[in-house]
Write an enzyme that holds these catalytic residues in place. Sequence first.
Site, PDB file in Angstrom:
ATOM      1  N   ASP A  56       0.794  -1.231   0.000  1.00 46.71           N
ATOM      2  CA  ASP A  56       0.000   0.000   0.000  1.00 46.71           C
ATOM      3  C   ASP A  56       0.821   1.273   0.000  1.00 46.71           C
ATOM      4  OD1 ASP A  56       0.739  -0.551   2.804  1.00 46.71           O
ATOM      5  OD2 ASP A  56      -0.536   1.154   3.259  1.00 46.71           O
TER       6      ASP A  56
ATOM      7  N   ASP B 164       5.722   0.323   3.198  1.00 49.02           N
ATOM      8  CA  ASP B 164       5.989  -0.910   3.941  1.00 49.02           C
ATOM      9  C   ASP B 164       5.710  -2.111   3.048  1.00 49.02           C
ATOM     10  OD1 ASP B 164       3.243  -1.038   3.794  1.00 49.02           O
ATOM     11  OD2 ASP B 164       2.923  -0.332   5.837  1.00 49.02           O
TER      12      ASP B 164
ATOM     13  N   TYR C  17      -5.603   0.992   9.282  1.00 46.80           N
ATOM     14  CA  TYR C  17      -6.716   1.347   8.405  1.00 46.80           C
ATOM     15  C   TYR C  17      -8.027   1.040   9.104  1.00 46.80           C
ATOM     16  CZ  TYR C  17      -3.359   2.059   4.655  1.00 46.80           C
ATOM     17  OH  TYR C  17      -2.313   2.535   3.891  1.00 46.80           O
TER      18      TYR C  17
ATOM     19  N   GLU D 225       6.100   9.732   3.119  1.00 51.68           N
ATOM     20  CA  GLU D 225       5.668   8.404   2.696  1.00 51.68           C
ATOM     21  C   GLU D 225       4.655   8.512   1.554  1.00 51.68           C
ATOM     22  OE1 GLU D 225       4.403   4.102   4.563  1.00 51.68           O
ATOM     23  OE2 GLU D 225       3.801   5.900   5.660  1.00 51.68           O
TER      24      GLU D 225
END
Length: 626
Positions: free
Chosen positions: A77, A80, A229, A474
């Site tokens: 995603d 990571d 999430y 990120e």
Amino acid sequence: MEKLMRLISMAPWLLLLCLPFAFAGHDYNQALSKSILFFEAQRSGYLPHNQRVTWRADSGLNDGKASGVDLVGGYYDAGDNVKFGLPMAFTITMMSWSIVDYGKQMAANGELGHALEAVKWGTDYLLKAHPEPYVLYGEVGDGNSDHYCWQRPEDMTTDRHAYKIDPTNPGSDLAGETAAAMAAASIVFQRSNPAYSRELLRHAYQLFEFADKYRGKYDSSITVAQKYYRSVSGYNDELLWAAAWLYQASNNQYYLNYLGNNGDSMGGTGWAMTEFGWDVKYAGVQTLVAKFLMQGKAGLHAPVFERYHEKAEYFMCSLIGKGGRNVQKTPGGLIFRQRWNNMQFVTSASFLATVYSDYLTSSSGSLKCAAGNVAPSELLSFAKSQVDYLLGDNPRATSYMVGYGNNYPQQVHHRGSSIVSIKVDPEFVACRQGYGTWYTRKASDPNVLTGAVVGGPDAYDNFADERDNYEQTEPATYNNAPLLGILARLGGGHGGYNQLLPVVVPAPNPVFAKPKPAPKPELTPTPASSSSPIAIKQKMTTSWNDKGKTYYRYSTVVTNKSYRTLKDLKLSISKLYGPLWGLTKSGNSYGFPAWLNSLPSGKSLEFVYIHSTSPADVSISSYNLA
């Protein structure tokens, strides 16, 4: 993905040193190409021979093996190595929507083929993650063990446990979003790969039924997702979102009725939103339903659809500062929602503004705001301003897309990008070794993560290009997905396309043929699609009146259209209020009658039932082909 380790502050007056903004004409087509390329860096599994991000290699090759299912593939995603199902599915939905509305512009730019490959990489995985009608795998790996390590995906030694939802542990939000992704993608492939399109739609039907029948939040079942999430908005928005995409993909009135009958109770007409993203889908639902209204498809649901429409316009007005409650913006003019990966909200909101502008233009309408009527072009200008800021027209003159422009982030919070490629140095990088050797390294990434859109600046346009500043540096797949459509629109123009006409996504090499309408399923809510090996047809054979009440006899024929023998058939029958003959009931499902254990290719079986109302809902729960 991680929480910020230190605060970053700069005196506001420093912004003045960066002015005036670096306003220059942007190459939206180049930005589109780079945005699509980013998805190749996020691939998990066996990489294809035409892989263009060559510093990546195969990874996650045993995913799902311990659970007896093949979960190799899909996308990581963000920075990571976890595969999170909810944001991945949303990414696929938004990439598909970008292609549905702006595929012609992508084709003209030569990028449609790459965009279709990016969608299919995701949907191929989602198909694997849905091995049974009421089972969906929603995560591989877990954030806690993954974030303890800083490793290339090719080296990862972290836990790769697979987490699923099922009727006992439901997840309507996850199943609903995945249904939306499958349905949206089925539109994308209707012309270039019709068999694949029908397969996606079949899974979308099943997933919607699963989501609607077994209600619950997915993070109550997959609890390891809560820290990363969490489904704050619940699942009602995803159910409406999935219904909207299923209607657009199938033209099945059942899903339009679902939107009309549940709009008020599920919040579709009630929530006035100022954000749109992987968790909260209401603004997206409201935009799609407003489109259906403009297309004249509302029918008896027009009053309800008008309320959806009003909320869609509330959202649009809030973006351009002309609503009753407007979005916050930085001094440089960027939408600001939160410190952590704010850019996701920028691209998602700008996408909705872009498509809504074109919907209004196609209907010769205008936006009705608290401050007065607004021309559709103002919405598009707003979206352009956000994209231009992202690409470098901002107080820092920084491009927040890696690899675009001359001044872009060099220390991206991304494991694969920040560690030397395994193809350059194959020496194993251990779990904690990566932190000491690569994470803390004060130098540019050895691998340029081309096209990645990072989290972006804070509320005052400040940005620190540091690897440990994950709130700002990120990237994420769902930052890029909606951006594809906006860039295609800005780079390719409107081209005179009527966005309210039936959607036809061109083949990568354009084929000028008349589009075929999507086949309408025969049954609702989860009919067998034309791609299904099983056909179900119902008809009323007779009726009679007894003591003032009318009874109907219905005949239902189930046909095996495949070239193999049908076994272990399980049917779901709801809204049945009388006796049934010709099937054997087992629990909550129905199977072959006692005298039949299989159905050869081309053969049919018939069952009948009697009750005093309209036909029962008959759908396929599961089956095997031998």
